[in-house]
Design a protein around this motif. Sequence first.
Motif, short mmCIF file in Angstrom:
data_model
loop_
_atom_site.label_atom_id
_atom_site.label_comp_id
_atom_site.label_asym_id
_atom_site.label_seq_id
_atom_site.Cartn_x
_atom_site.Cartn_y
_atom_site.Cartn_z
N ARG A 113 0.83 -1.20 0.00
CA ARG A 113 0.00 0.00 0.00
C ARG A 113 0.87 1.26 0.00
O ARG A 113 0.53 2.26 -0.66
CB ARG A 113 -0.93 -0.01 1.20
CG ARG A 113 -1.98 -1.10 1.17
CD ARG A 113 -2.92 -0.96 2.33
NE ARG A 113 -3.74 0.22 2.21
CZ ARG A 113 -4.89 0.27 1.55
NH1 ARG A 113 -5.37 -0.81 0.95
NH2 ARG A 113 -5.58 1.39 1.47
N ARG A 117 0.34 3.55 -3.24
CA ARG A 117 -0.50 4.73 -2.97
C ARG A 117 -0.10 5.95 -3.81
O ARG A 117 -0.97 6.56 -4.46
CB ARG A 117 -0.45 5.05 -1.47
CG ARG A 117 -1.38 6.19 -1.08
CD ARG A 117 -1.25 6.48 0.41
NE ARG A 117 -2.10 7.58 0.81
CZ ARG A 117 -3.38 7.47 1.16
NH1 ARG A 117 -3.94 6.27 1.15
NH2 ARG A 117 -4.09 8.51 1.49
N LEU A 120 -1.14 5.33 -7.49
CA LEU A 120 -2.58 5.42 -7.71
C LEU A 120 -3.07 6.87 -7.65
O LEU A 120 -3.94 7.26 -8.43
CB LEU A 120 -3.31 4.57 -6.66
CG LEU A 120 -3.09 3.05 -6.76
CD1 LEU A 120 -3.79 2.33 -5.61
CD2 LEU A 120 -3.59 2.51 -8.10
N ARG A 177 -7.38 -2.45 -9.58
CA ARG A 177 -6.65 -2.29 -8.31
C ARG A 177 -7.61 -2.04 -7.15
O ARG A 177 -7.19 -1.65 -6.07
CB ARG A 177 -5.67 -1.12 -8.39
CG ARG A 177 -4.41 -1.25 -9.24
CD ARG A 177 -4.14 -2.54 -9.81
NE ARG A 177 -2.91 -2.62 -10.58
CZ ARG A 177 -2.88 -2.98 -11.86
NH1 ARG A 177 -4.03 -3.24 -12.50
NH2 ARG A 177 -1.75 -3.12 -12.51
N VAL A 179 -9.84 0.24 -6.72
CA VAL A 179 -10.00 1.66 -6.43
C VAL A 179 -11.33 2.09 -7.02
O VAL A 179 -11.52 2.00 -8.24
CB VAL A 179 -8.84 2.49 -6.99
CG1 VAL A 179 -9.06 3.97 -6.71
CG2 VAL A 179 -7.52 2.03 -6.38
N TRP A 220 -9.90 2.73 -1.55
CA TRP A 220 -9.03 1.63 -1.97
C TRP A 220 -9.20 0.49 -0.97
O TRP A 220 -8.81 0.59 0.18
CB TRP A 220 -7.58 2.11 -2.02
CG TRP A 220 -6.62 1.07 -2.51
CD1 TRP A 220 -6.91 -0.06 -3.22
CD2 TRP A 220 -5.20 1.07 -2.33
NE1 TRP A 220 -5.78 -0.76 -3.50
CE2 TRP A 220 -4.71 -0.08 -2.97
CE3 TRP A 220 -4.32 1.93 -1.72
CZ2 TRP A 220 -3.36 -0.40 -2.98
CZ3 TRP A 220 -2.98 1.62 -1.73
CH2 TRP A 220 -2.50 0.47 -2.36
N LEU A 225 -8.74 6.62 0.12
CA LEU A 225 -7.52 6.91 -0.63
C LEU A 225 -7.36 8.41 -0.86
O LEU A 225 -6.26 8.96 -0.70
CB LEU A 225 -7.53 6.17 -1.96
CG LEU A 225 -6.32 6.40 -2.88
CD1 LEU A 225 -5.04 5.94 -2.20
CD2 LEU A 225 -6.52 5.68 -4.21
#
Length: 248
Positions: A113, A117, A120, A177, A179, A220, A225
């Motif tokens: 993560r 992160r 993303l 992913r 998200v 996420w 997120l």
Amino acid sequence: MDQSLKETLLDRLRAYLDGLDTADAPESAVAETADASPMATEVAGDPADDEARDLFSVFAEIAATRNEVRTQSRIVKDALDQFRAVFETLQSGNAALDRELKEARARAGEQTRTILRPLLLDIIDVRDRLAAGLAAGPPENRSPWWSRWRRTASVPDSWREGLEMTLRRLDRVLADRRVTPIATIGRPFMPDVARVVATRDDPSVAEGLVIAESRTGFEWDGQLLRAAEVIVAKRAGARDRSDRGDVE
């Protein structure tokens, strides 16, 4: 068993043991005793003495067997105790290994993560720019109905199709992913996943509902997120109305 018979057997056993004590005497003394008392030969050859010796042998074998059983039981008990100790050691080792594996998976997940992160967030930022450019562009050119029968059709907006295709690919990448965008419009304001950037007085909307988004929020794997930036409906209070000169 009768008490008199028990006493008889014990007397014979005692006599037999006494006879064993005299077995170590000189052979001459034994011979003189045999010559002096011919009844000794009769006693030695008495069937009752043979029965007593047989019973004594049985008792001795039973005692030996009992001792052997006790010894074997003790050995088995020691072996079971050792097996129990080994089993407890293996069980505790498996529990510790399972705990370490869970901790390692948790650490690996946190590291993943931490690494993904920023990437993303960059993808989401690029998506926002594409969506903003698509929304700010000129309206889509729609060919009239009669152009279908013409040999030369109107040229489509290639730039718009390219942006839409890229936007769909980015949405697919984010969805793969796990998200997902956070739905806020038309819902009560949720401070855990959004923050207010502006308020608007809209009598047609209940106070506290989200009217519009200036930036979409994303989750996420069920965790926040990026927080959304929203515009919330807010009714004007009595003080605002008095400032405007309204009188109730």
